[in-house]
Design a protein around this motif. Structure first.
Motif, PDB file in Angstrom:
ATOM      1  N   VAL A 140      -7.949 -42.443 118.123  1.00  0.00           N
ATOM      2  CA  VAL A 140      -7.786 -42.077 119.571  1.00  0.00           C
ATOM      3  C   VAL A 140      -6.372 -41.679 119.414  1.00  0.00           C
ATOM      4  CG1 VAL A 140      -7.512 -42.829 122.064  1.00  0.00           C
ATOM      5  CG2 VAL A 140      -9.685 -43.509 120.451  1.00  0.00           C
ATOM      6  N   VAL A 141      -5.983 -40.331 119.726  1.00  0.00           N
ATOM      7  CA  VAL A 141      -4.874 -39.756 119.518  1.00  0.00           C
ATOM      8  C   VAL A 141      -4.126 -39.385 120.952  1.00  0.00           C
ATOM      9  CG1 VAL A 141      -3.333 -38.349 118.171  1.00  0.00           C
ATOM     10  CG2 VAL A 141      -5.493 -38.728 117.371  1.00  0.00           C
ATOM     11  N   MET A 142      -3.346 -40.118 121.346  1.00  0.00           N
ATOM     12  CA  MET A 142      -2.470 -39.818 122.486  1.00  0.00           C
ATOM     13  C   MET A 142      -1.311 -38.962 122.286  1.00  0.00           C
ATOM     14  SD  MET A 142      -4.435 -41.979 124.715  1.00  0.00           S
ATOM     15  CE  MET A 142      -3.339 -41.781 125.868  1.00  0.00           C
ATOM     16  N   PRO A 143      -0.854 -38.519 123.323  1.00  0.00           N
ATOM     17  CA  PRO A 143       0.411 -37.740 123.233  1.00  0.00           C
ATOM     18  C   PRO A 143       1.668 -38.428 122.358  1.00  0.00           C
ATOM     19  CG  PRO A 143      -0.146 -37.458 125.308  1.00  0.00           C
ATOM     20  CD  PRO A 143      -1.244 -38.546 124.848  1.00  0.00           C
ATOM     21  N   GLY A 144       2.081 -37.667 121.416  1.00  0.00           N
ATOM     22  CA  GLY A 144       2.979 -38.309 120.410  1.00  0.00           C
ATOM     23  C   GLY A 144       3.843 -37.114 119.828  1.00  0.00           C
ATOM     24  N   GLY A 145       4.568 -37.445 118.893  1.00  0.00           N
ATOM     25  CA  GLY A 145       5.462 -36.601 118.059  1.00  0.00           C
ATOM     26  C   GLY A 145       5.156 -36.426 116.663  1.00  0.00           C
ATOM     27  N   PHE A 146       6.179 -36.048 115.787  1.00  0.00           N
ATOM     28  CA  PHE A 146       5.613 -35.575 114.339  1.00  0.00           C
ATOM     29  C   PHE A 146       4.765 -36.803 113.759  1.00  0.00           C
ATOM     30  CE2 PHE A 146      10.032 -33.274 114.266  1.00  0.00           C
ATOM     31  CZ  PHE A 146       9.349 -32.137 114.494  1.00  0.00           C
ATOM     32  N   ILE A 170     -10.496 -38.207 118.504  1.00  0.00           N
ATOM     33  CA  ILE A 170     -10.372 -37.928 119.747  1.00  0.00           C
ATOM     34  C   ILE A 170      -9.051 -37.632 120.470  1.00  0.00           C
ATOM     35  CG2 ILE A 170     -11.281 -38.633 122.223  1.00  0.00           C
ATOM     36  CD1 ILE A 170     -13.026 -40.515 120.635  1.00  0.00           C
ATOM     37  N   LEU A 171      -8.649 -36.678 120.891  1.00  0.00           N
ATOM     38  CA  LEU A 171      -7.339 -36.225 121.341  1.00  0.00           C
ATOM     39  C   LEU A 171      -7.264 -36.314 123.025  1.00  0.00           C
ATOM     40  CD1 LEU A 171      -6.683 -32.675 119.622  1.00  0.00           C
ATOM     41  CD2 LEU A 171      -6.297 -35.232 118.718  1.00  0.00           C
ATOM     42  N   VAL A 172      -6.505 -37.301 123.469  1.00  0.00           N
ATOM     43  CA  VAL A 172      -6.513 -37.818 124.952  1.00  0.00           C
ATOM     44  C   VAL A 172      -5.419 -37.092 125.614  1.00  0.00           C
ATOM     45  CG1 VAL A 172      -6.649 -39.653 126.503  1.00  0.00           C
ATOM     46  CG2 VAL A 172      -7.731 -40.006 124.331  1.00  0.00           C
ATOM     47  N   GLY A 173      -5.544 -36.305 126.446  1.00  0.00           N
ATOM     48  CA  GLY A 173      -4.813 -35.372 127.295  1.00  0.00           C
ATOM     49  C   GLY A 173      -5.025 -33.878 127.041  1.00  0.00           C
ATOM     50  N   LYS A 174      -5.709 -33.326 127.882  1.00  0.00           N
ATOM     51  CA  LYS A 174      -6.115 -31.949 127.663  1.00  0.00           C
ATOM     52  C   LYS A 174      -4.817 -31.150 128.020  1.00  0.00           C
ATOM     53  CE  LYS A 174     -10.924 -32.228 128.723  1.00  0.00           C
ATOM     54  NZ  LYS A 174     -11.800 -31.803 129.879  1.00  0.00           N
ATOM     55  N   LYS A 175      -3.900 -31.492 128.861  1.00  0.00           N
ATOM     56  CA  LYS A 175      -2.844 -30.402 129.074  1.00  0.00           C
ATOM     57  C   LYS A 175      -1.776 -30.664 128.070  1.00  0.00           C
ATOM     58  CE  LYS A 175       0.852 -30.014 132.635  1.00  0.00           C
ATOM     59  NZ  LYS A 175       1.343 -30.400 133.923  1.00  0.00           N
ATOM     60  N   PHE A 176      -1.584 -31.808 127.377  1.00  0.00           N
ATOM     61  CA  PHE A 176      -0.817 -31.890 126.341  1.00  0.00           C
ATOM     62  C   PHE A 176      -1.143 -31.286 124.903  1.00  0.00           C
ATOM     63  CE2 PHE A 176       0.941 -34.175 122.682  1.00  0.00           C
ATOM     64  CZ  PHE A 176       2.322 -34.238 122.741  1.00  0.00           C
ATOM     65  N   TRP A 177      -2.448 -31.551 124.716  1.00  0.00           N
ATOM     66  CA  TRP A 177      -3.113 -31.179 123.391  1.00  0.00           C
ATOM     67  C   TRP A 177      -3.598 -29.644 123.457  1.00  0.00           C
ATOM     68  CZ3 TRP A 177      -1.649 -33.622 119.278  1.00  0.00           C
ATOM     69  CH2 TRP A 177      -1.232 -34.961 119.405  1.00  0.00           C
ATOM     70  N   LEU A 200     -13.384 -26.908 113.661  1.00  0.00           N
ATOM     71  CA  LEU A 200     -13.088 -27.386 115.183  1.00  0.00           C
ATOM     72  C   LEU A 200     -14.032 -28.448 115.765  1.00  0.00           C
ATOM     73  CD1 LEU A 200     -12.466 -23.892 116.547  1.00  0.00           C
ATOM     74  CD2 LEU A 200     -10.568 -25.271 115.979  1.00  0.00           C
ATOM     75  N   ASP A 201     -15.028 -28.520 115.016  1.00  0.00           N
ATOM     76  CA  ASP A 201     -15.987 -29.732 115.533  1.00  0.00           C
ATOM     77  C   ASP A 201     -15.584 -31.178 115.255  1.00  0.00           C
ATOM     78  OD1 ASP A 201     -17.634 -27.697 116.207  1.00  0.00           O
ATOM     79  OD2 ASP A 201     -18.863 -27.592 114.358  1.00  0.00           O
ATOM     80  N   LEU A 202     -14.538 -31.136 114.468  1.00  0.00           N
ATOM     81  CA  LEU A 202     -13.957 -32.486 114.075  1.00  0.00           C
ATOM     82  C   LEU A 202     -13.124 -32.972 115.145  1.00  0.00           C
ATOM     83  CD1 LEU A 202     -12.531 -31.683 110.470  1.00  0.00           C
ATOM     84  CD2 LEU A 202     -14.512 -32.997 110.906  1.00  0.00           C
ATOM     85  N   ILE A 203     -12.837 -32.418 115.915  1.00  0.00           N
ATOM     86  CA  ILE A 203     -11.889 -32.557 117.083  1.00  0.00           C
ATOM     87  C   ILE A 203     -12.456 -32.730 118.393  1.00  0.00           C
ATOM     88  CG2 ILE A 203      -9.697 -32.435 118.308  1.00  0.00           C
ATOM     89  CD1 ILE A 203      -9.232 -30.248 116.070  1.00  0.00           C
ATOM     90  N   HIS A 204     -12.136 -33.769 119.274  1.00  0.00           N
ATOM     91  CA  HIS A 204     -12.856 -33.781 120.522  1.00  0.00           C
ATOM     92  C   HIS A 204     -11.675 -33.816 121.614  1.00  0.00           C
ATOM     93  CE1 HIS A 204     -16.743 -34.890 119.113  1.00  0.00           C
ATOM     94  NE2 HIS A 204     -16.122 -35.788 118.261  1.00  0.00           N
ATOM     95  N   LEU A 205     -11.487 -33.153 122.734  1.00  0.00           N
ATOM     96  CA  LEU A 205     -10.518 -33.038 123.555  1.00  0.00           C
ATOM     97  C   LEU A 205     -10.873 -33.560 124.945  1.00  0.00           C
ATOM     98  CD1 LEU A 205      -7.585 -32.260 124.075  1.00  0.00           C
ATOM     99  CD2 LEU A 205      -8.609 -29.961 124.576  1.00  0.00           C
TER     100      LEU A 205
END
Length: 229
Positions: A140-146, A170-177, A200-205
């Motif tokens: 679960v990938v929240m907004p972050g940096g490098f 899973i990327l959380v935050g459609k506006k950020f990602w 692209l199927d590897l990623i869920h937004l």
């Protein structure tokens, strides 16, 4: 640091490298021994700079609680910010709360919500990254940096190249990602053909904790839970 290294002779450098191998092995052995006992977990990544009053801290805490309520533990990098929020949510929900700490000159310090017997310390980023990948049933990938981007693309590369089993990213935050995903689609895929459409199927937004849980549950209705390699 560079100036100090220039004063070392090749023999001294080779000797130091040889002894470093034992420290690296020790980190792998300790990590494998402790993490092999924790059961199915989901890793939560994100910025160490996120404050407790910010929305993504609160969302990460909610995500972690729901993850625990659905039978998983939580693994984080063990530090402040989003990492603290993930461990806090797991702790409040009474679930497994793991912290994989790294020795850094700034930002990183242990948060107080890690289980006493599940806090590990690392000197080497690459050893720590192996532990995240081997024992996580999802990222679960929240907004972050490098650092967050590093973990994200490492997992995607390993799955893409079939070096590890597929698990949800899973990327959380459609506006950020959203901007990053648009660039991946338009530049990497459409303009340059540097990736395959199926990558692209590897990623869920997503935007909500419930969406995170739905993706995890749907995936593991079809696949079994086990270490990734």
């Amino acid at each position: 640091m560079r100036k100090e290294n220039n004063h070392k002779g090749w023999n001294e450098i080779k000797t130091n490298d040889s002894w470093a191998i034992f420290k690296i092995m020790g980190e792998f052995v300790s990590g494998y021994e402790k993490l092999s006992k924790i059961g199915p977990c989901v890793s939560i990544f994100g910025s160490a700079r996120t404050k407790p009053d910010q929305k993504y801290y609160k969302l990460a805490e909610e995500v972690a609680q729901k993850i625990v309520e659905h039978g998983y533990g939580v693994i984080t990098g063990g530090g402040p910010g989003i990492m603290e929020a993930g461990n806090k949510g797991a702790h409040i929900a009474g679930g497994t709360s793991v912290g994989l700490n790294i020795d850094l000159p700034f930002e990183q310090h242990d948060n107080p919500y890690i289980d006493n017997d599940k806090s590990l310390d690392f000197d080497y980023f690459f050893v720590r990254k192996v532990m995240f990948v081997k024992y996580s049933q999802g990222f679960v990938v929240m907004p972050g940096g490098f650092g967050t981007l590093d973990e994200l693309f490492e997992a995607m590369t390993l799955i893409q190249t079939h070096k590890i089993e597929t698990f949800p990213i899973i990327l959380v935050g459609k506006k950020f990602w959203g901007g990053l995903i648009d660039w991946v689609k338009t530049t990497l895929l459409e303009a340059n053909n540097n990736i395959s459409p199926k990558d692209l199927d590897l990623i869920h937004l997503v935007d909500t904790a419930d969406e995170v849980i739905d993706i995890l549950n749907d995936f593991y209705k079809e696949y079994g839970l086990s270490p990734n390699f």
